[in-house]
Design a protein around this motif. Structure first.
Motif, PDB file in Angstrom:
ATOM      1  N   SER A 192       0.834  -1.207   0.000  1.00 47.73           N
ATOM      2  CA  SER A 192       0.000   0.000   0.000  1.00 47.73           C
ATOM      3  C   SER A 192       0.868   1.257   0.000  1.00 47.73           C
ATOM      4  N   LEU A 193       1.909   1.256   0.803  1.00 44.35           N
ATOM      5  CA  LEU A 193       2.829   2.385   0.853  1.00 44.35           C
ATOM      6  C   LEU A 193       3.480   2.611  -0.508  1.00 44.35           C
ATOM      7  N   GLN A 194       3.927   1.558  -1.150  1.00 44.79           N
ATOM      8  CA  GLN A 194       4.608   1.686  -2.440  1.00 44.79           C
ATOM      9  C   GLN A 194       3.670   2.189  -3.533  1.00 44.79           C
ATOM     10  N   VAL A 195       2.422   1.775  -3.486  1.00 43.44           N
ATOM     11  CA  VAL A 195       1.449   2.273  -4.471  1.00 43.44           C
ATOM     12  C   VAL A 195       1.242   3.775  -4.271  1.00 43.44           C
ATOM     13  N   ALA A 196       1.108   4.205  -3.018  1.00 45.52           N
ATOM     14  CA  ALA A 196       0.930   5.635  -2.730  1.00 45.52           C
ATOM     15  C   ALA A 196       2.181   6.424  -3.132  1.00 45.52           C
ATOM     16  N   LEU A 197       3.357   5.898  -2.814  1.00 43.24           N
ATOM     17  CA  LEU A 197       4.594   6.577  -3.193  1.00 43.24           C
ATOM     18  C   LEU A 197       4.759   6.629  -4.709  1.00 43.24           C
ATOM     19  N   MET A 198       4.325   5.585  -5.399  1.00 45.02           N
ATOM     20  CA  MET A 198       4.407   5.582  -6.856  1.00 45.02           C
ATOM     21  C   MET A 198       3.562   6.711  -7.439  1.00 45.02           C
ATOM     22  N   ALA A 199       2.380   6.924  -6.867  1.00 41.95           N
ATOM     23  CA  ALA A 199       1.525   8.025  -7.333  1.00 41.95           C
ATOM     24  C   ALA A 199       2.231   9.364  -7.126  1.00 41.95           C
ATOM     25  N   MET A 200       2.908   9.526  -5.988  1.00 40.57           N
ATOM     26  CA  MET A 200       3.643  10.770  -5.740  1.00 40.57           C
ATOM     27  C   MET A 200       4.825  10.918  -6.691  1.00 40.57           C
ATOM     28  N   ASN A 201       5.451   9.806  -7.040  1.00 42.41           N
ATOM     29  CA  ASN A 201       6.576   9.858  -7.979  1.00 42.41           C
ATOM     30  C   ASN A 201       6.105  10.242  -9.377  1.00 42.41           C
ATOM     31  N   VAL A 202       4.952   9.754  -9.780  1.00 43.19           N
ATOM     32  CA  VAL A 202       4.385  10.158 -11.071  1.00 43.19           C
ATOM     33  C   VAL A 202       4.103  11.656 -11.050  1.00 43.19           C
ATOM     34  N   ARG A 203       3.555  12.136  -9.959  1.00 42.22           N
ATOM     35  CA  ARG A 203       3.309  13.579  -9.805  1.00 42.22           C
ATOM     36  C   ARG A 203       4.615  14.356  -9.910  1.00 42.22           C
ATOM     37  N   GLY A 204       5.674  13.844  -9.275  1.00 34.88           N
ATOM     38  CA  GLY A 204       6.977  14.494  -9.326  1.00 34.88           C
ATOM     39  C   GLY A 204       7.521  14.586 -10.745  1.00 34.88           C
ATOM     40  N   ILE A 205       7.290  13.549 -11.546  1.00 34.68           N
ATOM     41  CA  ILE A 205       7.727  13.579 -12.946  1.00 34.68           C
ATOM     42  C   ILE A 205       7.039  14.711 -13.685  1.00 34.68           C
ATOM     43  N   PHE A 206       5.719  14.799 -13.527  1.00 33.65           N
ATOM     44  CA  PHE A 206       4.970  15.844 -14.240  1.00 33.65           C
ATOM     45  C   PHE A 206       5.370  17.240 -13.750  1.00 33.65           C
ATOM     46  N   LYS A 207       5.581  17.407 -12.472  1.00 27.25           N
ATOM     47  CA  LYS A 207       5.969  18.712 -11.927  1.00 27.25           C
ATOM     48  C   LYS A 207       7.332  19.135 -12.471  1.00 27.25           C
ATOM     49  N   ASN A 208       8.265  18.204 -12.574  1.00 24.55           N
ATOM     50  CA  ASN A 208       9.609  18.540 -13.036  1.00 24.55           C
ATOM     51  C   ASN A 208       9.673  18.716 -14.538  1.00 24.55           C
ATOM     52  N   GLU A 209       8.897  17.962 -15.295  1.00 21.42           N
ATOM     53  CA  GLU A 209       8.911  18.110 -16.746  1.00 21.42           C
ATOM     54  C   GLU A 209       8.304  19.445 -17.158  1.00 21.42           C
TER      55      GLU A 209
END
Length: 79
Positions: free
Chosen positions: A59-76
């Motif tokens: 569950s933690l990894q799924v939530a962190l993965m969503a935040m990592n996807v957000r981080g990609i979009f924010k940085n791009e």
């Protein structure tokens, strides 16, 4: 196969540390690559978690993965 799945936690940990190092970069491209590495580590941890029946970790990894996807979009959008 059992031994390989037990061993998977070590590459997952190494990829997580490498990703954390990259996220600290001042360059957006390196940060984006760091987020991709975090996503790889999330996948590795999820595979290991399923094998070990570590549902809270999954569950933690799924939530962190969503935040990592957000981080990609924010940085791009900055790059």
């Amino acid at each position: 196969m059992e031994g390989l799945l037990d061993f998977l936690q070590w590459p997952a940990m190494v990829v997580s540390l490498y990703a954390a190092f990259l996220i600290g970069s001042k360059k957006a491209g390196k940060r984006v690559f760091g987020f991709w590495m975090f996503i790889l580590s999330n996948v590795l941890w999820i595979i290991w978690g399923v094998h070990d029946e570590a549902w809270a970790l999954i569950s933690l990894q799924v939530a962190l993965m969503a935040m990592n996807v957000r981080g990609i979009f924010k940085n791009e959008s900055q790059g």
